[in-house]
Motif scaffolding. Structure first.
Motif, PDB file in Angstrom:
ATOM      1  N   VAL A   1       0.724  -1.245  -0.091  1.00  0.00           N
ATOM      2  CA  VAL A   1       0.085  -0.099   0.029  1.00  0.00           C
ATOM      3  C   VAL A   1       0.835   1.284   0.074  1.00  0.00           C
ATOM      4  O   VAL A   1       1.641   1.278   0.845  1.00  0.00           O
ATOM      5  CB  VAL A   1      -0.996  -0.017   1.233  1.00  0.00           C
ATOM      6  CG1 VAL A   1      -1.846   1.506   1.127  1.00  0.00           C
ATOM      7  CG2 VAL A   1      -1.802  -1.283   1.447  1.00  0.00           C
ATOM      8  N   GLN A   2       0.628   2.242  -0.948  1.00  0.00           N
ATOM      9  CA  GLN A   2       1.382   3.174  -1.053  1.00  0.00           C
ATOM     10  C   GLN A   2       0.203   4.551  -0.891  1.00  0.00           C
ATOM     11  O   GLN A   2      -0.809   4.527  -1.345  1.00  0.00           O
ATOM     12  CB  GLN A   2       2.159   3.539  -2.288  1.00  0.00           C
ATOM     13  CG  GLN A   2       3.143   2.838  -2.582  1.00  0.00           C
ATOM     14  CD  GLN A   2       4.066   2.960  -3.750  1.00  0.00           C
ATOM     15  OE1 GLN A   2       3.349   3.063  -4.747  1.00  0.00           O
ATOM     16  NE2 GLN A   2       5.191   3.090  -3.675  1.00  0.00           N
ATOM     17  N   LEU A   3       0.782   5.630  -0.043  1.00  0.00           N
ATOM     18  CA  LEU A   3      -0.284   6.618   0.259  1.00  0.00           C
ATOM     19  C   LEU A   3       0.344   7.897  -0.051  1.00  0.00           C
ATOM     20  O   LEU A   3       1.670   8.039   0.199  1.00  0.00           O
ATOM     21  CB  LEU A   3      -0.581   6.757   1.706  1.00  0.00           C
ATOM     22  CG  LEU A   3      -1.342   5.438   2.278  1.00  0.00           C
ATOM     23  CD1 LEU A   3      -1.563   5.681   3.815  1.00  0.00           C
ATOM     24  CD2 LEU A   3      -2.667   4.956   1.498  1.00  0.00           C
ATOM     25  N   ASP A   4      -0.414   9.040  -0.641  1.00  0.00           N
ATOM     26  CA  ASP A   4       0.143  10.259  -0.994  1.00  0.00           C
ATOM     27  C   ASP A   4       1.172  10.101  -1.793  1.00  0.00           C
ATOM     28  O   ASP A   4       2.306  10.847  -1.495  1.00  0.00           O
ATOM     29  CB  ASP A   4       0.357  10.846   0.244  1.00  0.00           C
ATOM     30  CG  ASP A   4       0.027  12.543   0.162  1.00  0.00           C
ATOM     31  OD1 ASP A   4      -0.365  12.857  -0.817  1.00  0.00           O
ATOM     32  OD2 ASP A   4       0.333  13.218   1.160  1.00  0.00           O
ATOM     33  N   PHE A   5       1.193   9.310  -2.661  1.00  0.00           N
ATOM     34  CA  PHE A   5       2.508   9.050  -3.768  1.00  0.00           C
ATOM     35  C   PHE A   5       2.487  10.134  -4.946  1.00  0.00           C
ATOM     36  O   PHE A   5       3.424  10.135  -5.559  1.00  0.00           O
ATOM     37  CB  PHE A   5       2.378   7.590  -4.111  1.00  0.00           C
ATOM     38  CG  PHE A   5       0.876   7.380  -5.225  1.00  0.00           C
ATOM     39  CD1 PHE A   5       1.171   7.456  -6.625  1.00  0.00           C
ATOM     40  CD2 PHE A   5      -0.005   6.941  -4.687  1.00  0.00           C
ATOM     41  CE1 PHE A   5       0.074   7.261  -7.285  1.00  0.00           C
ATOM     42  CE2 PHE A   5      -1.321   6.722  -5.476  1.00  0.00           C
ATOM     43  CZ  PHE A   5      -1.147   6.983  -6.623  1.00  0.00           C
ATOM     44  N   ALA A   6       1.450  10.812  -4.897  1.00  0.00           N
ATOM     45  CA  ALA A   6       1.487  11.862  -6.188  1.00  0.00           C
ATOM     46  C   ALA A   6       0.861  13.268  -5.922  1.00  0.00           C
ATOM     47  O   ALA A   6       0.076  13.239  -4.960  1.00  0.00           O
ATOM     48  CB  ALA A   6       0.630  11.079  -7.438  1.00  0.00           C
ATOM     49  N   THR A   7       1.374  14.317  -6.305  1.00  0.00           N
ATOM     50  CA  THR A   7       0.565  15.472  -6.334  1.00  0.00           C
ATOM     51  C   THR A   7      -0.366  15.925  -7.166  1.00  0.00           C
ATOM     52  O   THR A   7      -0.233  15.502  -8.440  1.00  0.00           O
ATOM     53  CB  THR A   7       1.466  16.717  -6.059  1.00  0.00           C
ATOM     54  OG1 THR A   7       2.318  16.763  -7.305  1.00  0.00           O
ATOM     55  CG2 THR A   7       2.445  16.329  -4.891  1.00  0.00           C
ATOM     56  N   GLY A   8      -1.442  16.594  -6.891  1.00  0.00           N
ATOM     57  CA  GLY A   8      -2.211  17.033  -8.036  1.00  0.00           C
ATOM     58  C   GLY A   8      -3.235  16.133  -8.388  1.00  0.00           C
ATOM     59  O   GLY A   8      -4.042  16.177  -9.372  1.00  0.00           O
ATOM     60  N   VAL A   9      -3.460  15.080  -7.628  1.00  0.00           N
ATOM     61  CA  VAL A   9      -4.248  14.111  -8.032  1.00  0.00           C
ATOM     62  C   VAL A   9      -5.742  14.149  -7.137  1.00  0.00           C
ATOM     63  O   VAL A   9      -5.766  14.145  -5.933  1.00  0.00           O
ATOM     64  CB  VAL A   9      -3.849  12.528  -7.441  1.00  0.00           C
ATOM     65  CG1 VAL A   9      -4.841  11.413  -7.788  1.00  0.00           C
ATOM     66  CG2 VAL A   9      -2.450  12.344  -8.446  1.00  0.00           C
ATOM     67  N   GLY A  10      -6.842  14.176  -7.934  1.00  0.00           N
ATOM     68  CA  GLY A  10      -7.929  14.303  -7.375  1.00  0.00           C
ATOM     69  C   GLY A  10      -9.015  13.316  -7.657  1.00  0.00           C
ATOM     70  O   GLY A  10     -10.079  13.656  -7.058  1.00  0.00           O
ATOM     71  N   ASP A  11      -8.725  12.276  -8.457  1.00  0.00           N
ATOM     72  CA  ASP A  11      -9.957  11.342  -8.450  1.00  0.00           C
ATOM     73  C   ASP A  11      -9.176   9.823  -8.764  1.00  0.00           C
ATOM     74  O   ASP A  11      -8.057   9.970  -9.030  1.00  0.00           O
ATOM     75  CB  ASP A  11     -11.208  11.524  -9.508  1.00  0.00           C
ATOM     76  CG  ASP A  11     -10.375  11.793 -10.921  1.00  0.00           C
ATOM     77  OD1 ASP A  11      -9.303  11.367 -11.316  1.00  0.00           O
ATOM     78  OD2 ASP A  11     -11.154  12.572 -11.793  1.00  0.00           O
ATOM     79  N   ALA A  12      -9.916   9.054  -8.829  1.00  0.00           N
ATOM     80  CA  ALA A  12      -9.416   7.365  -9.188  1.00  0.00           C
ATOM     81  C   ALA A  12      -8.595   7.453 -10.524  1.00  0.00           C
ATOM     82  O   ALA A  12      -7.743   6.773 -10.626  1.00  0.00           O
ATOM     83  CB  ALA A  12     -10.477   6.657  -9.258  1.00  0.00           C
ATOM     84  N   LYS A  13      -9.292   8.113 -11.460  1.00  0.00           N
ATOM     85  CA  LYS A  13      -8.487   8.003 -12.841  1.00  0.00           C
ATOM     86  C   LYS A  13      -7.018   8.604 -12.744  1.00  0.00           C
ATOM     87  O   LYS A  13      -6.098   8.148 -13.161  1.00  0.00           O
ATOM     88  CB  LYS A  13      -9.349   8.618 -13.944  1.00  0.00           C
ATOM     89  CG  LYS A  13     -10.764   7.853 -14.098  1.00  0.00           C
ATOM     90  CD  LYS A  13     -11.606   8.467 -15.472  1.00  0.00           C
ATOM     91  CE  LYS A  13     -12.804   7.624 -15.471  1.00  0.00           C
ATOM     92  NZ  LYS A  13     -13.637   8.247 -16.484  1.00  0.00           N
TER      93      LYS A  13
END
Length: 192
Positions: free
Chosen positions: A84-96
């Motif tokens: 499980v990785q959390l908060d792995f990217a910035t600017g991500v707002g939805d599942a896609k």
């Protein structure tokens, strides 16, 4: 005497019905298959096949990029992993967007088999996710199976109720887990 037994039975059935209707008062949690255990993080929980030799890796042992890991080890090699990785990217707002960011990290030489939108258990506003099924061959590096060993993988990505992106992966030697096991992995996820 018969009336008292039927009254007691009626009360028990009513209590059971009320329990089923009200649940535990929180969001619906996913069902974890018999013989499996759960990795629990602040954003998600996910089942892993403990009965097939997977064991939790401690925080000191796992990569700092992972919030939780369960490994299957055979002969000193990691033949299966749930991470499980959390908060792995910035600017991500939805599942896609989460799936696009996480999918970029699957790696070169990976063959994507299928991508599908899935609905997970948990917080209503955070249940949408994307599933990517893929295959690859092991590099034979860092305690992985011998180079060229066929592997299978499933990635599930989304955003939790606090807008934190998550990516959950299962990688295993091809054939050690059934297609049903891979589906159970996905349906064992609860988003918080």
């Amino acid at each position: 005497m018969t009336l008292k037994k039927s009254q007691a039975l009626g009360a028990a059935v009513a209590a059971l019905g009320l329990t089923l209707l009200t649940g535990c008062g929180g969001p619906d949690a996913a069902a974890v298959p018999d013989g499996w255990d759960t990795l629990d993080t602040r954003s998600v929980s996910v089942g892993y096949p403990e009965d097939q030799g997977y064991a939790v890796q401690s925080a000191a042992e796992r990569s700092k990029a992972n919030a939780a890991v369960a490994l299957r080890e055979e002969g000193g090699l990691w033949t299966g992993m749930v991470s499980v990785q959390l908060d792995f990217a910035t600017g991500v707002g939805d599942a896609k967007e989460a799936a696009a960011a996480a999918g970029a990290g699957i790696g070169l030489g990976t063959t994507r088999k299928e991508t599908a939108d899935v609905r997970l258990a948990g917080e209503e506003g955070a249940r949408e996710a994307r599933r990517i099924d893929y295959e690859f061959t092991s590099t034979g590096e860092e305690r992985t199976p011998n180079k060229g060993t066929p592997m299978t993988g499933v990635l599930v990505a989304g955003v939790d109720s606090s807008d934190v992106p998550f990516a959950i992966r299962l990688n295993a030697v091809k054939g050690t887990l059934t297609p049903e096991d891979l589906d159970r992995f996905v349906t064992s996820i609860t988003v918080k």
